[in-house]
Design an enzyme around this catalytic site. Structure first.
Site, PDB file in Angstrom:
ATOM      1  N   PRO A   2       0.811  -1.215   0.000  1.00 21.88           N
ATOM      2  CA  PRO A   2       0.000   0.000   0.000  1.00 21.88           C
ATOM      3  C   PRO A   2       0.845   1.265   0.000  1.00 21.88           C
ATOM      4  O   PRO A   2       1.695   1.458   0.862  1.00 21.88           O
ATOM      5  CB  PRO A   2      -0.820  -0.116   1.277  1.00 21.88           C
ATOM      6  N   GLU A   3       0.634   2.097  -0.993  1.00 26.03           N
ATOM      7  CA  GLU A   3       1.280   3.410  -1.062  1.00 26.03           C
ATOM      8  C   GLU A   3       0.181   4.447  -0.847  1.00 26.03           C
ATOM      9  O   GLU A   3      -0.920   4.095  -0.455  1.00 26.03           O
ATOM     10  CB  GLU A   3       1.983   3.555  -2.417  1.00 26.03           C
ATOM     11  N   LYS A  55       1.779   7.460   3.933  1.00 25.90           N
ATOM     12  CA  LYS A  55       1.263   6.093   3.976  1.00 25.90           C
ATOM     13  C   LYS A  55       0.789   5.707   5.373  1.00 25.90           C
ATOM     14  O   LYS A  55       0.501   4.541   5.626  1.00 25.90           O
ATOM     15  CB  LYS A  55       2.357   5.111   3.528  1.00 25.90           C
ATOM     16  N   HIS A  88      -3.616 -14.922  10.634  1.00 25.02           N
ATOM     17  CA  HIS A  88      -2.856 -13.700  10.343  1.00 25.02           C
ATOM     18  C   HIS A  88      -3.503 -12.440  10.912  1.00 25.02           C
ATOM     19  O   HIS A  88      -3.055 -11.335  10.638  1.00 25.02           O
ATOM     20  CB  HIS A  88      -2.669 -13.540   8.834  1.00 25.02           C
ATOM     21  N   ARG A 106       2.955 -10.814   6.896  1.00 25.33           N
ATOM     22  CA  ARG A 106       4.384 -10.701   7.223  1.00 25.33           C
ATOM     23  C   ARG A 106       4.676  -9.989   8.538  1.00 25.33           C
ATOM     24  O   ARG A 106       5.845  -9.797   8.891  1.00 25.33           O
ATOM     25  CB  ARG A 106       5.110 -10.013   6.082  1.00 25.33           C
ATOM     26  N   LYS A 147      21.927  15.643  -3.585  1.00 25.09           N
ATOM     27  CA  LYS A 147      21.851  14.198  -3.354  1.00 25.09           C
ATOM     28  C   LYS A 147      22.733  13.432  -4.340  1.00 25.09           C
ATOM     29  O   LYS A 147      22.643  13.633  -5.550  1.00 25.09           O
ATOM     30  CB  LYS A 147      20.396  13.718  -3.511  1.00 25.09           C
ATOM     31  N   ARG A 256      16.059  -2.149  -4.259  1.00 29.43           N
ATOM     32  CA  ARG A 256      14.670  -2.138  -4.707  1.00 29.43           C
ATOM     33  C   ARG A 256      14.588  -2.430  -6.200  1.00 29.43           C
ATOM     34  O   ARG A 256      15.276  -1.788  -7.001  1.00 29.43           O
ATOM     35  CB  ARG A 256      14.015  -0.774  -4.433  1.00 29.43           C
TER      36      ARG A 256
END
EC number: 3.2.2.23
Length: 267
Positions: A2-3, A55, A88, A106, A147, A256
């Site tokens: 989920p974003e 999020k 779960h 998880r 960066k 990623r």
DNA sequence: CCCGTGCCCTGGCGGC
DNA sequence: TGCCGCCAGGGCACGG
């Protein structure tokens, strides 16, 4: 995973059902998720509303806020009191006339309780950047210039820009025609602004479609997102690019998986 | 300060 | 068929 759009979908859907409901009791089946002292504070509180920052979901409980991060697979289900517990389901909130159950295969999700005054002043929420709808493009460009990381890594950094995860970072870069491994410091101001504009468009489109239902992540409460049909590159290894038919490639960037079209996206 | 790496966790999948 | 090992990944701790 989920974003921002998926979490917003959960927020909207869930709030319809649990707003103004009182928490009568809480059962915790995985101690690392909620400690005992947190649990005792929750009892008797009413869920006044649910907010979202990036999020994170923020359950407003009057004097306190419960801050929830679903991580990869966290979901909420609403079930009758007497329905047997799925293995779960790690936290069960007994509301006035039904239960709200936190399900997470998880066990990566997190719950943080804060007194209301501290919610936005303390980590994790205090550390977060603004999302693409709120961010100042000029300031973002100033920060990006310094960066040394790949732009993909920067877009996933919630302290730099809020709400994007692996799916929407890949899609934003594809639409912006920028290679995910491109050094952030080499981006032009124009490219930076393009990234923000495309991120906004993509998030808006996805929210309108109820988010993305992909692989592991399906929302709960009968909500199935439909943005996965709009994806251009994410999880599409060896499929043709929708613009130029070049086969989509995958590269691991800072741990990623990153999907991109080597023809359309410039380094 | 900045950046990269490993950890948390478990279902699902590939390989044999 | 069964078992083993590996992979996915958001955020954070840690170390160079």
């Amino acid at each position: 995973m989920p974003e921002l759009p998926e979490v917003e979908t959960v927020r909207r859907t869930l709030e319809n059902f649990v707003k103004n409901k009182r928490i009568r009791h809480v059962d915790v089946f995985y101690e690392k998720m909620i400690s005992n002292d947190v649990q005792s504070v929750l009892i008797g509180k009413t869920i006044e509303k649910i907010d979202r920052l990036g999020k994170y979901l923020i359950f407003n409980l009057g004097s306190h806020d419960l801050i929830v991060h679903l991580r990869m697979e966290g979901r909420f289900f609403l079930k009758p009191y007497d329905e047997p517990r799925d293995k779960h389901e790690h936290v069960i909130f007994y509301l006035d006339d039904f239960t709200m159950r936190y399900h997470d295969t998880r066990k990566f999700g997190t719950f943080d309780l804060r007194i209301k005054e501290d919610t936005y002043k303390t980590p994790p929420l205090s550390l977060l950047a603004k999302d693409p709808f709120e961010i100042d493009a000029n300031l973002f460009y100033e920060r990006i210039k310094r960066k040394n990381q790949a732009i993909k890594t920067v877009l996933l950094d919630q302290k730099m820009i809020l709400g994007l995860g692996n799916i929407y970072a890949d899609e934003t870069l594809f639409r912006s025609k920028i290679h995910p491994a491109k050094k952030a410091s080499t981006l032009t101001k124009k490219q930076t602004k393009l990234i923000i504009e495309n991120a906004k468009d993509i998030l808006r489109e996805s929210i309108a479609l109820g988010g993305t239902t992909i692989r592991t992540y399906t929302s709960s409460l009968g909500v199935t997102g439909r943005f996965q049909h709009s994806l251009g590159v994410h999880q599409k290894l060896n499929e043709p690019c929708p613009n130029c038919q070049t086969l989509i490639e995958k590269q691991v960037i800072n741990g990623r998986s990153s999907f991109y079209c080597k023809t359309c996206q410039k380094r």
